[in-house]
Write a protein that holds these residues in place. Structure first.
Motif, PDB file in Angstrom:
ATOM      1  N   LEU A   1       1.013  -1.052  -0.047  1.00  0.00           N
ATOM      2  CA  LEU A   1       0.037  -0.103   0.045  1.00  0.00           C
ATOM      3  C   LEU A   1       0.865   1.094   0.086  1.00  0.00           C
ATOM      4  O   LEU A   1       1.785   1.439   0.764  1.00  0.00           O
ATOM      5  CB  LEU A   1      -0.998  -0.052   1.323  1.00  0.00           C
ATOM      6  N   GLN A   2       0.959   1.948  -0.950  1.00  0.00           N
ATOM      7  CA  GLN A   2       1.679   3.294  -1.275  1.00  0.00           C
ATOM      8  C   GLN A   2       0.866   4.585  -0.586  1.00  0.00           C
ATOM      9  O   GLN A   2       1.640   5.365  -0.215  1.00  0.00           O
ATOM     10  CB  GLN A   2       2.126   3.372  -2.447  1.00  0.00           C
ATOM     11  N   ALA A   3      -0.477   4.705  -1.094  1.00  0.00           N
ATOM     12  CA  ALA A   3      -0.954   6.169  -0.855  1.00  0.00           C
ATOM     13  C   ALA A   3      -2.429   5.832  -0.949  1.00  0.00           C
ATOM     14  O   ALA A   3      -3.027   5.030  -1.379  1.00  0.00           O
ATOM     15  CB  ALA A   3      -0.597   7.122  -1.995  1.00  0.00           C
TER      16      ALA A   3
ATOM     17  N   GLY B   1     -14.254  22.919   2.872  1.00  0.00           N
ATOM     18  CA  GLY B   1     -14.446  23.825   1.663  1.00  0.00           C
ATOM     19  C   GLY B   1     -15.787  23.849   0.974  1.00  0.00           C
ATOM     20  O   GLY B   1     -16.980  23.112   1.831  1.00  0.00           O
ATOM     21  N   SER B   2     -15.795  24.402  -0.309  1.00  0.00           N
ATOM     22  CA  SER B   2     -17.213  24.589  -0.752  1.00  0.00           C
ATOM     23  C   SER B   2     -17.840  22.925  -1.259  1.00  0.00           C
ATOM     24  O   SER B   2     -16.894  22.195  -1.406  1.00  0.00           O
ATOM     25  CB  SER B   2     -16.821  25.181  -2.081  1.00  0.00           C
ATOM     26  N   GLY B   3     -19.030  23.072  -1.161  1.00  0.00           N
ATOM     27  CA  GLY B   3     -19.594  21.596  -1.375  1.00  0.00           C
ATOM     28  C   GLY B   3     -19.598  20.813  -0.066  1.00  0.00           C
ATOM     29  O   GLY B   3     -20.175  19.491  -0.090  1.00  0.00           O
ATOM     30  N   ASP B   4     -19.435  21.613   0.933  1.00  0.00           N
ATOM     31  CA  ASP B   4     -19.158  20.580   2.365  1.00  0.00           C
ATOM     32  C   ASP B   4     -18.370  19.603   2.053  1.00  0.00           C
ATOM     33  O   ASP B   4     -18.820  18.324   2.598  1.00  0.00           O
ATOM     34  CB  ASP B   4     -20.623  20.350   2.819  1.00  0.00           C
ATOM     35  N   ASN B   5     -17.143  19.478   1.607  1.00  0.00           N
ATOM     36  CA  ASN B   5     -16.425  18.489   1.761  1.00  0.00           C
ATOM     37  C   ASN B   5     -14.663  18.827   1.658  1.00  0.00           C
ATOM     38  O   ASN B   5     -14.523  20.134   1.314  1.00  0.00           O
ATOM     39  CB  ASN B   5     -16.575  17.487   0.590  1.00  0.00           C
ATOM     40  N   CYS B   6     -14.073  17.837   2.000  1.00  0.00           N
ATOM     41  CA  CYS B   6     -12.550  18.163   1.949  1.00  0.00           C
ATOM     42  C   CYS B   6     -11.883  16.655   1.804  1.00  0.00           C
ATOM     43  O   CYS B   6     -12.350  15.705   2.084  1.00  0.00           O
ATOM     44  CB  CYS B   6     -12.104  18.932   3.285  1.00  0.00           C
ATOM     45  N   SER B   7     -10.492  16.784   1.520  1.00  0.00           N
ATOM     46  CA  SER B   7      -9.864  15.609   1.298  1.00  0.00           C
ATOM     47  C   SER B   7      -8.338  15.787   1.777  1.00  0.00           C
ATOM     48  O   SER B   7      -7.862  16.708   1.884  1.00  0.00           O
ATOM     49  CB  SER B   7      -9.878  14.961  -0.098  1.00  0.00           C
ATOM     50  N   VAL B   8      -7.797  14.414   2.391  1.00  0.00           N
ATOM     51  CA  VAL B   8      -6.314  14.588   2.682  1.00  0.00           C
ATOM     52  C   VAL B   8      -5.761  13.511   1.865  1.00  0.00           C
ATOM     53  O   VAL B   8      -6.374  12.425   1.605  1.00  0.00           O
ATOM     54  CB  VAL B   8      -6.126  14.337   4.107  1.00  0.00           C
ATOM     55  N   THR B   9      -4.661  13.464   1.826  1.00  0.00           N
ATOM     56  CA  THR B   9      -3.856  12.375   1.105  1.00  0.00           C
ATOM     57  C   THR B   9      -2.548  11.774   1.902  1.00  0.00           C
ATOM     58  O   THR B   9      -1.795  12.705   2.361  1.00  0.00           O
ATOM     59  CB  THR B   9      -3.165  12.907  -0.365  1.00  0.00           C
ATOM     60  N   PHE B  10      -2.471  10.605   2.132  1.00  0.00           N
ATOM     61  CA  PHE B  10      -1.316   9.988   2.860  1.00  0.00           C
ATOM     62  C   PHE B  10      -0.539   9.174   1.755  1.00  0.00           C
ATOM     63  O   PHE B  10      -0.864   8.218   1.120  1.00  0.00           O
ATOM     64  CB  PHE B  10      -1.874   8.991   3.693  1.00  0.00           C
ATOM     65  N   SER B  11       0.799  10.063   1.462  1.00  0.00           N
ATOM     66  CA  SER B  11       1.516   9.456   0.448  1.00  0.00           C
ATOM     67  C   SER B  11       2.662   8.673   1.221  1.00  0.00           C
ATOM     68  O   SER B  11       3.073   8.894   2.243  1.00  0.00           O
ATOM     69  CB  SER B  11       2.076  10.326  -0.638  1.00  0.00           C
ATOM     70  N   GLY B  12       3.464   7.820   0.456  1.00  0.00           N
ATOM     71  CA  GLY B  12       4.723   7.233   1.371  1.00  0.00           C
ATOM     72  C   GLY B  12       4.375   6.325   2.281  1.00  0.00           C
ATOM     73  O   GLY B  12       5.228   6.164   3.151  1.00  0.00           O
ATOM     74  N   ILE B  13       3.258   5.916   2.402  1.00  0.00           N
ATOM     75  CA  ILE B  13       2.783   4.716   3.539  1.00  0.00           C
ATOM     76  C   ILE B  13       3.737   3.579   3.477  1.00  0.00           C
ATOM     77  O   ILE B  13       4.074   2.983   4.593  1.00  0.00           O
ATOM     78  CB  ILE B  13       1.173   4.303   3.205  1.00  0.00           C
TER      79      ILE B  13
END
Length: 355
Positions: free
Chosen positions: A232-234, A275-287
């Motif tokens: 698993l990478q990201a 943010g807009s649209g009542d959503n947001c995201s996060v990215t985990f890279s290099g797992i």
């Protein structure tokens, strides 16, 4: 003298060999076989090296009302991407109808690293009855990694030209049949050494949750195919709903290994910004977390929900999801940063609401 008759200038309808009108069925003027993709043709997908009896394409052969038609041979064209060697990832190729073998087994011949063909001469009489359809499948085995199969190679199978199908009229076994409908192509089949399967479940209450700084909202599991391990990478997680409405405070997100209580692999705590649209995201890279062949690894999605939006009259919902194929990346040991299969997404990790 009378005026000359006016000739009808209306163009004739094209003759496609089908029956005419009138009080009863009029025999077609010529035999026609129509080839088309079957409605239940497999979607674009990944197949794992060493897998047998893989359905690569499904196609229909339909006869018009001229009479019964006998298909004698079929040639499949093969388009290949992401392969730099002269090797077929698919072997022991057959044409099947249900459990009946009609042609093969055969091998793919290659004219280039990105081009091949498979020729079948049917071993059983393959008659398409007048005004009927038969659904045939192209089936094959995926070569093993040790045999030379190429990770990441993408294949499509098709009947490219009308001349690739030969059929005769049953009544005389001589009259050639016109074939229409080509070209038809399968969806892509990409070969890897392994692939992941995803499952998930909400942790704790799904409604009326209490906001807290340490809030494990989901148990996310990945299973590696028995053929080989994967890494698993990201992962990109998307959060949506009233709990993270636009303008709400930022919050932290972690991936926690329940076996150790620490971050999974090399996953670093991320900060989400609603943010807009009542959503947001996060990215985990290099797992870079390895999951052994045939085993499952579970980890927790932990958020700081203490500052989630809070209304006195409604319960605020939160959905955690993996929305796109590129939102989860993995390696099979040969190919890196492999996206998810298209059919997997969107994948819902958790759905909860807060009091």
């Amino acid at each position: 003298a009378s005026a000359p008759a006016v000739q009808d200038q209306t163009p004739e309808a094209p003759d496609n060999g089908e029956s005419g009108g009138g009080g009863g069925e009029v025999p077609a003027v010529r035999p026609v076989l129509t080839v088309s993709a079957a409605t239940d043709s497999p979607p674009a997908r990944y197949e794992v090296m060493g897998t047998t009896m893989v359905t690569l394409a499904k196609f229909r052969m339909s006869a018009n009302n001229f009479g019964d038609l006998r298909v004698t041979d079929v040639r499949f064209a093969v388009e290949i991407e992401n392969q730099q060697v002269w090797f077929s990832n698919f072997q022991n190729l057959r044409v099947m109808e249900g459990g009946t073998l009609l042609g093969g087994p055969a091998s793919m011949s290659m004219s280039a690293v990105d081009r091949g063909e498979i020729q079948f001469v049917f071993s059983l009489p393959t008659v398409v009855a007048k005004n009927s359809t038969r659904v045939l499948s192209l089936v094959g085995d995926v070569a093993s990694f040790t045999a030379g199969a190429v990770s990441g190679a993408k294949y499509r199978f098709g009947i490219e030209w009308a001349r690739d199908v030969t059929a005769l009229v049953v009544d005389d076994n001589v009259t050639a049949v016109e074939v229409i409908g080509a070209p038809i192509w399968s969806e892509s089949v990409t070969v890897y050494r392994t692939k992941p399967a995803l499952t998930s479940s909400a942790l704790g209450l799904t409604t009326g949750r209490v906001r807290t700084a340490v809030d494990d909202v989901a148990n996310f599991s990945m299973t590696a195919h028995p053929a080989d391990q994967l890494e698993l990478q990201a992962i990109t997680l998307t959060f949506s709903g009233g709990a993270v409405r636009n303008g709400s405070p930022t919050f932290t997100v972690e991936l926690i290994d329940p076996a150790t209580g620490s971050p999974l692999g090399f996953a670093v705590t991320q900060t989400a910004v609603p943010g807009s649209g009542d959503n947001c995201s996060v990215t985990f890279s290099g797992i870079n977390y390895t999951i052994s062949a045939g085993t499952t690894k579970s980890f927790r999605v932990r958020v700081d929900s203490s500052n989630f939006a809070n209304s006195a009259t409604t319960r605020e919902a939160l959905t955690v999801s993996v929305n796109a194929i590129n939102d989860l990346r993995w390696s099979d040991g040969s190919s890196q940063q492999i996206p998810l299969e298209p059919a997997v997404v969107p994948f819902t990790v958790s759905q909860v609401s807060y009091e």
